[in-house]
Write a protein that holds these residues in place. Structure first.
Motif, PDB file in Angstrom:
ATOM      1  N   LEU A  75      -2.729   2.312  -2.650  1.00  0.00           N
ATOM      2  CA  LEU A  75      -2.422   3.586  -1.997  1.00  0.00           C
ATOM      3  C   LEU A  75      -2.129   4.674  -3.023  1.00  0.00           C
ATOM      4  O   LEU A  75      -2.541   5.823  -2.856  1.00  0.00           O
ATOM      5  CB  LEU A  75      -1.247   3.420  -1.028  1.00  0.00           C
ATOM      6  CG  LEU A  75      -1.531   2.590   0.220  1.00  0.00           C
ATOM      7  CD1 LEU A  75      -0.245   2.368   1.008  1.00  0.00           C
ATOM      8  CD2 LEU A  75      -2.588   3.257   1.079  1.00  0.00           C
ATOM      9  N   TRP A  76      -1.410   4.313  -4.085  1.00  0.00           N
ATOM     10  CA  TRP A  76      -1.069   5.289  -5.120  1.00  0.00           C
ATOM     11  C   TRP A  76      -2.343   5.779  -5.812  1.00  0.00           C
ATOM     12  O   TRP A  76      -2.523   6.980  -6.006  1.00  0.00           O
ATOM     13  CB  TRP A  76      -0.132   4.647  -6.132  1.00  0.00           C
ATOM     14  CG  TRP A  76       0.474   5.603  -7.108  1.00  0.00           C
ATOM     15  CD1 TRP A  76      -0.158   6.601  -7.814  1.00  0.00           C
ATOM     16  CD2 TRP A  76       1.835   5.674  -7.501  1.00  0.00           C
ATOM     17  NE1 TRP A  76       0.720   7.260  -8.611  1.00  0.00           N
ATOM     18  CE2 TRP A  76       1.957   6.706  -8.446  1.00  0.00           C
ATOM     19  CE3 TRP A  76       2.956   4.941  -7.163  1.00  0.00           C
ATOM     20  CZ2 TRP A  76       3.159   7.033  -9.053  1.00  0.00           C
ATOM     21  CZ3 TRP A  76       4.148   5.265  -7.773  1.00  0.00           C
ATOM     22  CH2 TRP A  76       4.253   6.309  -8.694  1.00  0.00           C
ATOM     23  N   GLN A  77      -3.224   4.860  -6.203  1.00  0.00           N
ATOM     24  CA  GLN A  77      -4.448   5.247  -6.901  1.00  0.00           C
ATOM     25  C   GLN A  77      -5.394   6.038  -6.000  1.00  0.00           C
ATOM     26  O   GLN A  77      -6.054   6.963  -6.457  1.00  0.00           O
ATOM     27  CB  GLN A  77      -5.178   3.996  -7.415  1.00  0.00           C
ATOM     28  CG  GLN A  77      -4.517   3.338  -8.585  1.00  0.00           C
ATOM     29  CD  GLN A  77      -4.592   4.171  -9.842  1.00  0.00           C
ATOM     30  OE1 GLN A  77      -5.608   4.809 -10.114  1.00  0.00           O
ATOM     31  NE2 GLN A  77      -3.510   4.183 -10.596  1.00  0.00           N
ATOM     32  N   SER A  78      -5.452   5.679  -4.725  1.00  0.00           N
ATOM     33  CA  SER A  78      -6.411   6.312  -3.814  1.00  0.00           C
ATOM     34  C   SER A  78      -5.909   7.616  -3.216  1.00  0.00           C
ATOM     35  O   SER A  78      -6.675   8.564  -3.047  1.00  0.00           O
ATOM     36  CB  SER A  78      -6.757   5.350  -2.677  1.00  0.00           C
ATOM     37  OG  SER A  78      -7.334   4.189  -3.195  1.00  0.00           O
ATOM     38  N   PHE A  79      -4.600   7.672  -2.884  1.00  0.00           N
ATOM     39  CA  PHE A  79      -4.092   8.812  -2.135  1.00  0.00           C
ATOM     40  C   PHE A  79      -2.907   9.517  -2.791  1.00  0.00           C
ATOM     41  O   PHE A  79      -2.479  10.557  -2.312  1.00  0.00           O
ATOM     42  CB  PHE A  79      -3.672   8.368  -0.723  1.00  0.00           C
ATOM     43  CG  PHE A  79      -4.770   7.664   0.020  1.00  0.00           C
ATOM     44  CD1 PHE A  79      -5.841   8.372   0.547  1.00  0.00           C
ATOM     45  CD2 PHE A  79      -4.748   6.297   0.175  1.00  0.00           C
ATOM     46  CE1 PHE A  79      -6.858   7.723   1.224  1.00  0.00           C
ATOM     47  CE2 PHE A  79      -5.751   5.634   0.854  1.00  0.00           C
ATOM     48  CZ  PHE A  79      -6.814   6.350   1.377  1.00  0.00           C
ATOM     49  N   VAL A  83       1.836   9.310  -0.462  1.00  0.00           N
ATOM     50  CA  VAL A  83       1.348   8.425   0.605  1.00  0.00           C
ATOM     51  C   VAL A  83       1.866   7.004   0.395  1.00  0.00           C
ATOM     52  O   VAL A  83       2.297   6.339   1.346  1.00  0.00           O
ATOM     53  CB  VAL A  83      -0.194   8.442   0.665  1.00  0.00           C
ATOM     54  CG1 VAL A  83      -0.727   7.376   1.610  1.00  0.00           C
ATOM     55  CG2 VAL A  83      -0.696   9.815   1.076  1.00  0.00           C
ATOM     56  N   ALA A  84       1.860   6.536  -0.854  1.00  0.00           N
ATOM     57  CA  ALA A  84       2.308   5.170  -1.136  1.00  0.00           C
ATOM     58  C   ALA A  84       3.773   4.978  -0.743  1.00  0.00           C
ATOM     59  O   ALA A  84       4.126   4.005  -0.066  1.00  0.00           O
ATOM     60  CB  ALA A  84       2.111   4.855  -2.620  1.00  0.00           C
ATOM     61  N   PHE A  85       4.632   5.903  -1.153  1.00  0.00           N
ATOM     62  CA  PHE A  85       6.044   5.746  -0.832  1.00  0.00           C
ATOM     63  C   PHE A  85       6.343   6.070   0.627  1.00  0.00           C
ATOM     64  O   PHE A  85       7.279   5.510   1.207  1.00  0.00           O
ATOM     65  CB  PHE A  85       6.905   6.586  -1.779  1.00  0.00           C
ATOM     66  CG  PHE A  85       6.993   5.976  -3.152  1.00  0.00           C
ATOM     67  CD1 PHE A  85       7.694   4.796  -3.345  1.00  0.00           C
ATOM     68  CD2 PHE A  85       6.361   6.560  -4.220  1.00  0.00           C
ATOM     69  CE1 PHE A  85       7.777   4.218  -4.597  1.00  0.00           C
ATOM     70  CE2 PHE A  85       6.432   5.994  -5.478  1.00  0.00           C
ATOM     71  CZ  PHE A  85       7.144   4.822  -5.671  1.00  0.00           C
ATOM     72  N   SER A  86       5.553   6.920   1.249  1.00  0.00           N
ATOM     73  CA  SER A  86       5.716   7.161   2.680  1.00  0.00           C
ATOM     74  C   SER A  86       5.367   5.899   3.469  1.00  0.00           C
ATOM     75  O   SER A  86       6.047   5.559   4.438  1.00  0.00           O
ATOM     76  CB  SER A  86       4.823   8.321   3.139  1.00  0.00           C
ATOM     77  OG  SER A  86       5.225   9.517   2.534  1.00  0.00           O
ATOM     78  N   PHE A  87       4.321   5.207   3.056  1.00  0.00           N
ATOM     79  CA  PHE A  87       3.955   3.941   3.687  1.00  0.00           C
ATOM     80  C   PHE A  87       5.095   2.931   3.553  1.00  0.00           C
ATOM     81  O   PHE A  87       5.448   2.244   4.515  1.00  0.00           O
ATOM     82  CB  PHE A  87       2.669   3.399   3.052  1.00  0.00           C
ATOM     83  CG  PHE A  87       2.212   2.094   3.613  1.00  0.00           C
ATOM     84  CD1 PHE A  87       1.665   2.020   4.879  1.00  0.00           C
ATOM     85  CD2 PHE A  87       2.316   0.931   2.869  1.00  0.00           C
ATOM     86  CE1 PHE A  87       1.229   0.816   5.403  1.00  0.00           C
ATOM     87  CE2 PHE A  87       1.884  -0.277   3.376  1.00  0.00           C
ATOM     88  CZ  PHE A  87       1.341  -0.334   4.649  1.00  0.00           C
ATOM     89  N   GLY A  88       5.699   2.855   2.372  1.00  0.00           N
ATOM     90  CA  GLY A  88       6.841   1.970   2.164  1.00  0.00           C
ATOM     91  C   GLY A  88       8.021   2.332   3.047  1.00  0.00           C
ATOM     92  O   GLY A  88       8.704   1.459   3.596  1.00  0.00           O
ATOM     93  N   ALA A  89       8.262   3.636   3.200  1.00  0.00           N
ATOM     94  CA  ALA A  89       9.365   4.087   4.050  1.00  0.00           C
ATOM     95  C   ALA A  89       9.121   3.730   5.515  1.00  0.00           C
ATOM     96  O   ALA A  89      10.043   3.312   6.229  1.00  0.00           O
ATOM     97  CB  ALA A  89       9.565   5.595   3.893  1.00  0.00           C
ATOM     98  N   VAL A  90       7.892   3.879   5.962  1.00  0.00           N
ATOM     99  CA  VAL A  90       7.557   3.527   7.353  1.00  0.00           C
ATOM    100  C   VAL A  90       7.748   2.030   7.575  1.00  0.00           C
ATOM    101  O   VAL A  90       8.311   1.609   8.593  1.00  0.00           O
ATOM    102  CB  VAL A  90       6.117   3.969   7.693  1.00  0.00           C
ATOM    103  CG1 VAL A  90       5.643   3.354   9.003  1.00  0.00           C
ATOM    104  CG2 VAL A  90       6.039   5.485   7.757  1.00  0.00           C
ATOM    105  N   LEU A  91       7.307   1.217   6.624  1.00  0.00           N
ATOM    106  CA  LEU A  91       7.497  -0.225   6.759  1.00  0.00           C
ATOM    107  C   LEU A  91       8.979  -0.601   6.740  1.00  0.00           C
ATOM    108  O   LEU A  91       9.407  -1.498   7.473  1.00  0.00           O
ATOM    109  CB  LEU A  91       6.751  -0.966   5.654  1.00  0.00           C
ATOM    110  CG  LEU A  91       5.235  -0.989   5.778  1.00  0.00           C
ATOM    111  CD1 LEU A  91       4.621  -1.791   4.635  1.00  0.00           C
ATOM    112  CD2 LEU A  91       4.788  -1.547   7.105  1.00  0.00           C
ATOM    113  N   ALA A  92       9.780   0.073   5.913  1.00  0.00           N
ATOM    114  CA  ALA A  92      11.221  -0.201   5.885  1.00  0.00           C
ATOM    115  C   ALA A  92      11.864   0.170   7.217  1.00  0.00           C
ATOM    116  O   ALA A  92      12.730  -0.555   7.729  1.00  0.00           O
ATOM    117  CB  ALA A  92      11.872   0.568   4.740  1.00  0.00           C
ATOM    118  N   LEU A  93      11.455   1.290   7.785  1.00  0.00           N
ATOM    119  CA  LEU A  93      11.972   1.698   9.090  1.00  0.00           C
ATOM    120  C   LEU A  93      11.572   0.682  10.164  1.00  0.00           C
ATOM    121  O   LEU A  93      12.402   0.290  10.993  1.00  0.00           O
ATOM    122  CB  LEU A  93      11.459   3.089   9.456  1.00  0.00           C
ATOM    123  CG  LEU A  93      11.949   3.670  10.768  1.00  0.00           C
ATOM    124  CD1 LEU A  93      13.464   3.866  10.730  1.00  0.00           C
ATOM    125  CD2 LEU A  93      11.260   4.987  11.051  1.00  0.00           C
TER     126      LEU A  93
END
Length: 105
Positions: A75-79, A83-93
């Protein structure tokens, strides 16, 4: 970059801030680790099976670490990092919601 503010000092404000941030993070991690192990112990009432529960817990964490790192890297390399850390935050939520629903008071 970490550039000293005063050459005589050797460590600038940025270096002290970085060192303090790492120190605080390690302190929080130590407390968090103890809480996770206490939670695992509370889930397993039989004392002779707690070692197995700790092993299963750490095995699951280790098993999930590689795919999580690969997904974050992709995600970091592509977007980008956002986006990478937002994805992590959504998964944590999502994990918090599942935890809240799955373990009633």
């Amino acid at each position: 970059t970490l550039v000293p503010d005063d050459p005589a000092d050797g460590v600038g404000d940025q270096g002290r801030t970085l060192a303090t941030a790492f120190g605080v993070r390690r302190l929080v991690a130590a407390f968090e680790w103890r809480l996770r192990l206490a939670f695992v112990a509370d889930l397993v009432k039989e004392e002779d099976k707690r070692g197995t529960a700790y092993g299963f817990y750490h095995g699951a964490v280790g098993f999930c670490a590689l795919p999580a790192s690969l997904i974050l890297g992709y995600l970091w390399q592509s977007f980008g990092a956002h986006v990478a850390f937002s994805f992590g935050a959504v998964l944590a939520l999502l994990a918090g919601v599942i935890f809240y629903i799955g373990f009633p008071k």
